[in-house]
Every structure is written in structure tokens, then in C-alpha cells.
Design an enzyme around this catalytic site. Structure first.
Site, PDB file in Angstrom:
ATOM      1  N   GLU A  59       0.972  -1.146  -0.041  1.00 48.94           N
ATOM      2  CA  GLU A  59       0.063  -0.045   0.042  1.00 48.94           C
ATOM      3  C   GLU A  59       0.980   1.333   0.034  1.00 48.94           C
ATOM      4  OE1 GLU A  59      -3.062   0.093   3.169  1.00 48.94           O
ATOM      5  OE2 GLU A  59      -3.015   2.080   3.228  1.00 48.94           O
TER       6      GLU A  59
ATOM      7  N   GLU B 130      -2.810  10.901   3.392  1.00 50.26           N
ATOM      8  CA  GLU B 130      -3.973  10.873   4.421  1.00 50.26           C
ATOM      9  C   GLU B 130      -4.025  12.075   5.180  1.00 50.26           C
ATOM     10  OE1 GLU B 130      -4.521   6.495   5.753  1.00 50.26           O
ATOM     11  OE2 GLU B 130      -1.924   6.830   5.764  1.00 50.26           O
TER      12      GLU B 130
END
Length: 573
Positions: free
Chosen positions: A453, A458
Site C-alpha cells: 500500500e 491521508e
């Protein structure tokens, strides 16, 4: 913090694969993995006028340099191997100006040519082809161009046979997908199917481990059958945390009588590259001392040298070119209310994990605003019949919020390049917008985090001034991911920011608004954290989550609706 567990592993992966069929097949075990064309003398029919794209650039081992021809047909690139060789395959890494029709030819004298391979349906990209032929010279002869420009190759690699007394191209990987045997192996919920073959599959996301019931003892062992006698020069071990502090590398002619060619008494785990010298058909790691209470486990066991009966591993993708070229984008310039382009994105529908509280709708919460942005809108909105963790505001276990998550999986994926988006994040407590990537193999049975990932952005509503950029792999994930935060001193929800990933075979660099936040070196990760799982295709995800273990849930102060605005997403290679 990881977000990828939201993926439903049972979803289907749509693969668009262009198959190139060789005119004559060759047994893979007879074809070496070395590049006999590397830095060999090379000539070409032409070079693009006024350009630096010379013939030598196609055989220099640098995927950032290339040969480019004049704008006409036919064209050719010829390599002199220095002596007559049995040629069994080639890898062609085409630039955007590729040939739709070409032949690979061999010659003893550079004058009279024999066609060993041909295609009239080439789709460009990286093509790994097999065939048989013998000659000192190998030529790519192109007869039809895909564009109005010439033809251009980043790299042209030639593979030669390993039998018949032909000269070897040098040290190569001998152990890929060869038969493997071990003292025991684990196959349970903690490590399903962790057979010895998993250490030889050239996949850093799979591993061999000794049995949890019989294998947590000393000694243990794993060995590989190379198929024929080999001269072994190097062994590479990528250890799981259950590593050996003491072990020997051994060779054998019969898998019964072993000769020790290298001894380690202070093994440190992680990645160990050992220079060795020995001869044998079989190579064994004889494990004599465990680092802890558990058994032994290897992500990778690789044997290099000459001889044997090697099988060529999958070719590595080329690094991005220089200068970079835009290869995919979505500018979101459609009329207000337009749903995401179905040729580029698909919605993921349903509930999340990680204690998230939203229900992702079928693009009902994803639409353009008419001002050049895609909107991912989180709303306080009940989804009847759904089940989420209990919402502390309402006290209900029915999902109290809806939002959007769109992905390119099945539409487009990439290995390496620059991936960037200009985004204005949502704000307020309990919101978790993200721009990220996952390995496409998560839809082919590879579980997270082994799939890999890459979190390009974020943001947590409770930390308005901070954005996070992180990678997750099989030995570094969740709170142990490798990442960095950037605190700008300003609320990210107040303005658009450019979040960027620059990614190649050597590592990853993250940046925000052209400021480098973190550079991650592949070799350093392998030597200090664990296997690197980022040399494969990844797809893009955009979502605006509500709640979750990391950001925490909304509370009475949280304001809805909340919009995450995406001005563009672009990929360069």
C-alpha cells in the site's frame, strides 16, 4: 495507518493483457536470464535527426535513455554479441513510439538474416518474447510504426541459452521456480501454504516457514534443485523476523552428501547477500541456530551463478523516462453533477473496516461540481439494512453516514512513475480523506499487507494542519508503516494542495506542494525493515472516510456534509 483492509478480496480483477506469441517456443529452463546485449557493439538504420537518442542508448542498461529512429519504415537495431551464440529470447521496452510489426532476426555475418520471431500485432510497452536461433548478430527489424514518428526503444535485452557449451552471459539467477525441499513447512491460519517453493518464486510477498508444531527446533534446512550442475557465486536471503543467527550454505551433487561453502555465526536477519564459491546441482541453507523462540522463515532464497538449468524470472518494468510524459489523467472538467468517468473509475460500494462508520454508495456521493473538481461528499445519512460500528452520536449500529470511494482497479494500473493529485481535503473531527494506491494482486489472492500500500495523502480532521505519506508492506504495516507527516501550520482543508509520489525501481519519494516530505530507499528497507513489494502494478484510490480507529469518530461538533475536492489526478512515466 492502513486503510486497505476495506478492499473486498473476493472482487474480480479485469486484466487487459496483450499476448505476443513466439514463432518457435523454447523450453524456459534452457534460456538464461542474463542480458547478452548489455553494452555490446550496436548499430542502427538511423537516429532521429538532431536527437541524442543513439543506438547505444538501447543497450546501456539504463531504462531512462533510448534509441529513436528516423520517421520512416523499415528501421532496424543490430547488436554484435561478439561470437556465435544460441539465442533464446529478448525483452523489448518500447517508448510510446513503438512498432506494431517487427521481426527479431539472427545472422552469422551481419549480412544474411534469418527471422527467429515476428509479430504484426505488437501493442508496445514491455514485451518479453521467446524463440530459438543461432548467430553472432541479433537484429530488431521494424516494418510498421504505431505513430507518425519513428520507432524508439528504451532497452533491448537478448537472452542466450545455457546448454550446448555456449559461453555464459555471466552471473544469473538460477533458483527461480526450481524444486524446493525443506525440513518442514507451515500451513495454518498464521501462515497458510508457507511451503519451501514460496522462497523461490521471486515474489517478496510470499514466504517459507518451518512448521509451528514440529519445526521450531534446531537444526532446520531448505534446499533447491537447480536442475543441473552449477557454479554458485552468490546467495541472497531475505529473512522474516524468524531468522537464523547461525547457518551454512552448502552444495551437493546428490542431495545426500553436502559440502559447506560458507558459514555464518552472527546472522542479523533482514536481507543478507553472501558471496560464495562452490559447485553442485543442489544448494542448501543449513540452519543451526534460531534468533528466538520461533522457527525459521524466508521471504526469498535466491541462488546466482552460471550453469544449472535456469528459468527466466518475470522481467522488471522499466524505470520512468526522462523527461517524464503524461500517460493518464482525469481533469474532472465535466458539467456539474457528472458521475466519475466509467472508463477510468469504478465505485466501491458498501461498508468499510478499520472501525469506519460510512457506507460507500454507488457514485451517489461522487460527482463533478462544474468548476473542474470531482466531489467526494460525506453526509450524515442513514443506510437502512446496513451494519457499522456503533455511532457514538446516535448510538445506532446502522450506518449513519454515506460517502464515496472510487478506484482505477480493472481500468488502469501502473508500475513506477509520478502519480499526483491536486486536492482540497474535507475537514472537521472524524473525517479521513485519502489518495492512495494498492497492488493489483490484492484482487488475485494476495492478502493485505503483502499486496503493498502506498498512501500519497491521508488527512485526519482532528489534525487539520497535518498530512501523512506512508508505505505498508508485509513486515511494516499499520502503525509500523514507513512514513512521515508534514505540518504546514495551516489547515489543509482551507486550500488545494498537490500531493505527489515519485516511484522507480530504487525507491519512492513523497512530496507536498513540491516540498519533499520523505524519500524511501528500497535497499535500505530490505536491509532494515523487510521485503520490498513495490516493483509491480498498483492502482489508484480516492475516498473520504468517516470515523475509524485512527481519526476517531465524529462527535456533536462535527459538521456535515463534508466535501473532498479533487482538481485532477495525473500519472507520468
Amino acid at each position: 495507518m492502513t486503510r486497505s483492509s476495506l478492499i473486498r478480496a473476493g472482487a474480480a480483477l479485469a486484466l487487459l493483457t496483450a499476448l505476443v506469441v513466439p514463432t518457435t517456443a523454447v523450453r524456459a529452463a534452457e534460456c538464461g536470464t542474463g542480458n547478452a546485449a548489455l553494452n555490446a557493439p550496436v548499430t542502427a538504420s538511423s537516429v532521429e535527426t538532431g536527437s541524442p537518442f543513439t543506438a547505444a542508448s538501447a543497450v546501456d542498461g539504463n531504462a531512462g535513455t533510448r534509441w529513436s529512429s528516423a520517421f520512416s519504415d523499415p528501421q532496424w537495431l543490430r547488436v554484435d554479441l561478439g561470437a556465435s551464440r544460441e539465442v533464446c529470447g529478448a525483452t523489448l521496452q518500447w517508448e510510446a513510439a513503438y512498432a506494431t510489426a517487427y521481426q527479431i532476426q539472427v545472422s552469422a555475418d551481419g549480412s544474411t538474416w534469418t527471422t527467429a520471431y515476428q509479430t504484426t500485432t505488437s501493442t508496445g510497452g514491455t514485451q518479453n518474447v521467446t524463440f530459438t536461433g543461432t548467430g553472432r548478430y541479433v537484429r530488431v527489424y521494424t516494418t510498421a510504426r504505431a505513430t507518425q514518428y519513428g520507432v524508439s526503444l528504451w532497452e533491448f535485452a537478448v537472452r542466450t541459452g545455457t546448454g550446448g557449451g555456449n559461453p555464459q552471459p555471466g552471473e544469473q539467477l538460477l533458483s527461480y521456480n526450481k524444486p524446493a525441499f525443506a525440513s518442514s513447512f507451515q500451513d495454518d491460519g498464521a501462515c497458510p501454504g508457507c511451503t519451501p517453493a514460496k522462497a523461490l518464486d521471486f515474489n517478496p510477498a510470499t514466504r517459507w516457514a518451518t512448521s509451528a508444531t514440529t519445526g521450531w527446533v534446531d537444526p532446520g534446512w531448505i534446499y533447491v534443485d537447480l536442475g543441473a550442475t552449477a557454479q554458485v557465486s552468490k546467495v541472497v536471503l531475505q529473512w522474516d523476523p524468524a531468522f537464523a543467527t547461525g547457518f551454512q550454505i552448502q552444495t551437493s551433487a546428490d542431495a545426500a552428501n553436502w559440502t559447506t561453502i560458507h558459514t555464518v555465526t552472527n546472522g542479523t536477519g533482514f536481507k543478507q547477500t553472501l558471496a560464495v564459491s562452490g559447485t553442485g546441482r543442489y544448494v542448501r541453507v543449513n540452519l543451526t541456530k534460531r534468533s528466538g523462540q520461533y522457527g525459521y522463515s524466508l521471504w526469498e532464497f535466491q541462488v546466482y551463478g552460471t550453469g544449472g538449468s535456469p528459468t527466466a524470472p518475470p522481467p522488471q518494468a522499466p524505470d520512468p523516462g526522462n523527461p517524464l510524459r503524461l500517460v493518464w489523467s482525469d481533469e474532472f472538467n465535466a458539467a456539474s453533477g457528472t458521475r466519475p468517468d466509467a472508463t477510468k473509475w469504478r465505485p466501491e460500494v458498501g461498508t468499510g473496516q478499520n472501525a469506519e462508520l460510512q457506507y460507500y454508495t454507488d457514485n451517489r456521493n461522487a460527482f463533478t461540481d462544474g468548476a473542474g473538481n470531482m466531489v467526494l461528499e460525506a453526509r450524515r445519512e442513514v443506510t437502512p439494512g446496513s451494519a457499522c460500528p456503533v455511532d457514538p452520536v446516535s448510538g445506532s449500529g446502522t450506518c449513519q453516514y454515506t460517502s464515496a470511494r472510487i478506484i482505477t482497479e480493472g481500468k488502469a494500473s501502473w508500475t513506477y512513475g509520478r502519480v499526483e493529485a491536486r486536492i482540497k481535503v474535507s475537514g472537521t473531527k472524524g473525517l479521513w480523506p485519502a489518495f492512495w494506491m494498492l497492488g493489483t494482486d490484492i484482487f488475485k489472492g494476495t492478502p493485505w499487507p503483502a499486496s503493498g500500500e502506498i498512501d500519497i495523502m491521508e488527512h485526519l480532521g482532528r489534525e487539520p494542519n497535518t498530512a501523512y505519506q506512508t508505505i505498508h508492506g508485509p513486515a511494516y504495516f499499520g502503525g509500523g508503516g514507513i512514513g512521515q507527516a508534514r505540518d504546514t501550520g495551516q489547515d489543509f482543508a482551507n486550500a488545494f494542495h498537490v500531493f505527489r509520489l515519485d516511484w522507480n525501481s530504487r525507491g519512492i519519494t513523497f512530496s507536498i506542494d513540491d516540498v519533499t516530505v520523505l524519500s524511501i530507499d528500497k535497499a535500505t528497507v530490505e536491509a532494515t525493515r523487510g521485503p520490498w513489494v513495490f516493483d509491480k502494478p498498483f492502482f489508484i484510490l480516492l475516498n473520504n472516510a468517516v470515523g475509524g480507529d485512527w481519526p476517531g469518530p465524529p462527535d456533536a461538533t462535527t459538521v456535515f456534509p463534508q466535501r473532498m475536492l479533487v482538481d485532477y489526478v495525473r500519472v507520468y512515466q
